[in-house]
Enzyme design. Sequence first.
Site, mmCIF file in Angstrom:
data_model
loop_
_atom_site.group_PDB
_atom_site.id
_atom_site.type_symbol
_atom_site.label_atom_id
_atom_site.label_comp_id
_atom_site.label_asym_id
_atom_site.label_seq_id
_atom_site.Cartn_x
_atom_site.Cartn_y
_atom_site.Cartn_z
ATOM 1 N N ASP A 185 0.853 -1.187 0.000
ATOM 2 C CA ASP A 185 0.000 0.000 0.000
ATOM 3 C C ASP A 185 0.897 1.248 0.000
ATOM 4 O O ASP A 185 1.821 1.349 0.820
ATOM 5 C CB ASP A 185 -0.853 -0.054 1.285
ATOM 6 C CG ASP A 185 -2.016 0.921 1.267
ATOM 7 O OD1 ASP A 185 -2.368 1.411 0.181
ATOM 8 O OD2 ASP A 185 -2.581 1.161 2.358
ATOM 9 N N GLU A 228 -1.670 5.930 -8.935
ATOM 10 C CA GLU A 228 -2.658 6.870 -8.384
ATOM 11 C C GLU A 228 -2.588 8.216 -9.088
ATOM 12 O O GLU A 228 -1.516 8.747 -9.352
ATOM 13 C CB GLU A 228 -2.453 7.066 -6.862
ATOM 14 C CG GLU A 228 -3.431 8.087 -6.274
ATOM 15 C CD GLU A 228 -3.574 8.049 -4.750
ATOM 16 O OE1 GLU A 228 -3.166 7.045 -4.133
ATOM 17 O OE2 GLU A 228 -4.100 9.014 -4.199
ATOM 18 N N SER A 272 -13.130 3.643 4.595
ATOM 19 C CA SER A 272 -13.774 3.115 5.798
ATOM 20 C C SER A 272 -15.055 3.886 6.071
ATOM 21 O O SER A 272 -15.167 5.075 5.760
ATOM 22 C CB SER A 272 -12.843 3.234 7.013
ATOM 23 O OG SER A 272 -11.885 2.190 7.015
HETATM 24 ZN ZN LIG Z 1 -4.477 4.974 0.805
#
Ligand SMILES: [Zn+2]
Length: 324
Positions: free
Chosen positions: A94, A146, A229
Amino acid sequence: MTFKYSDLGLVNTKNLFQRAAENGYAVPAYNFNNMEQLQAIVVGCVESRSPVILQVSGSARNYIHPDLLPHMVRGALEMARTIGTAIPVVLHLDHGDTCELAHSCIDTGFSSVMIDGSHHPFDENVKLTKEVVEYAHSRDVSVEGELGVLAGIEDQVSSEVSHYTKPEEVEKFVGRTGVDSLAISIGTSHGAYKFKLKPGEEPPSLRFDLLEEIERRIPGFPIVLHGASTVMAQYVEMINKFGGRMDDAVGIPEEQLRRAARSAVCKINIDSDGRLAMTAAIRRIFAEKPGEFDPRKYLGPARDELIKMIKYKNEHVLGSAGRA
Ligand SMILES: [Zn+2]
């Protein structure tokens, strides 16, 4: 010591994302940094028969230790086979920030890496991402890039402000870099304090208009949502009830995540909710049994709570249950 991910029993993201895209669900990516979290993710996903992405940041990898990590993951996969059906499992880095880190992960058993050049100008982001893609693809490892910047704090990643992904940049980025999936910024953010809300105010909607525009420009391409989340209210309440203090913690409403999972979003990252579930369970034990000092007696219930949360997410939010 070097490892190839297939020798550890792992798979890359290719088939997982293809099936998720075709069938309108998202593969969960749960972060972990200790044994109990790893056990909970694997048990929760075996019991709900969900494919899963085990996700570690660079700092989580160092916390565990890079030499220990591949053995833990291999052990977890053996455990999965013993307790139930074998499920497809990915080990993913990540927010990798350098080529060196990404390459080191690939050499030690990761089947997927993220290279996050989103803080750099576009051309630099392309250059960095492309370099990782070349190394990764020669070893059949998947790469996530990204575009756009998320606000919030997550391990080493932090930004004060968010910049939405510019849909007009995605084709060029995907075409030039050769990435396998793309993390975008459409209003999610890292951490447990995603929005500052006035009493009674609802969190703002994710920018589904941007998501649709991105889908139109790169049809069928796997999209990733970070900072996704829900910041589950029952855990925040439990933490506050048993001596914690997490005022104004708020996340992404479940309904918006369900909508995203049905779209081109193939991977949804969940870290904060897992931290909250464990912390809530531990705080409860410490408050109710102040004499308890056996780590199994509080880490065990914390693990059970995390299993419950993971099964709930797979079954009711991401739609990944029963897809393994
Ligand atoms: Zn992230």
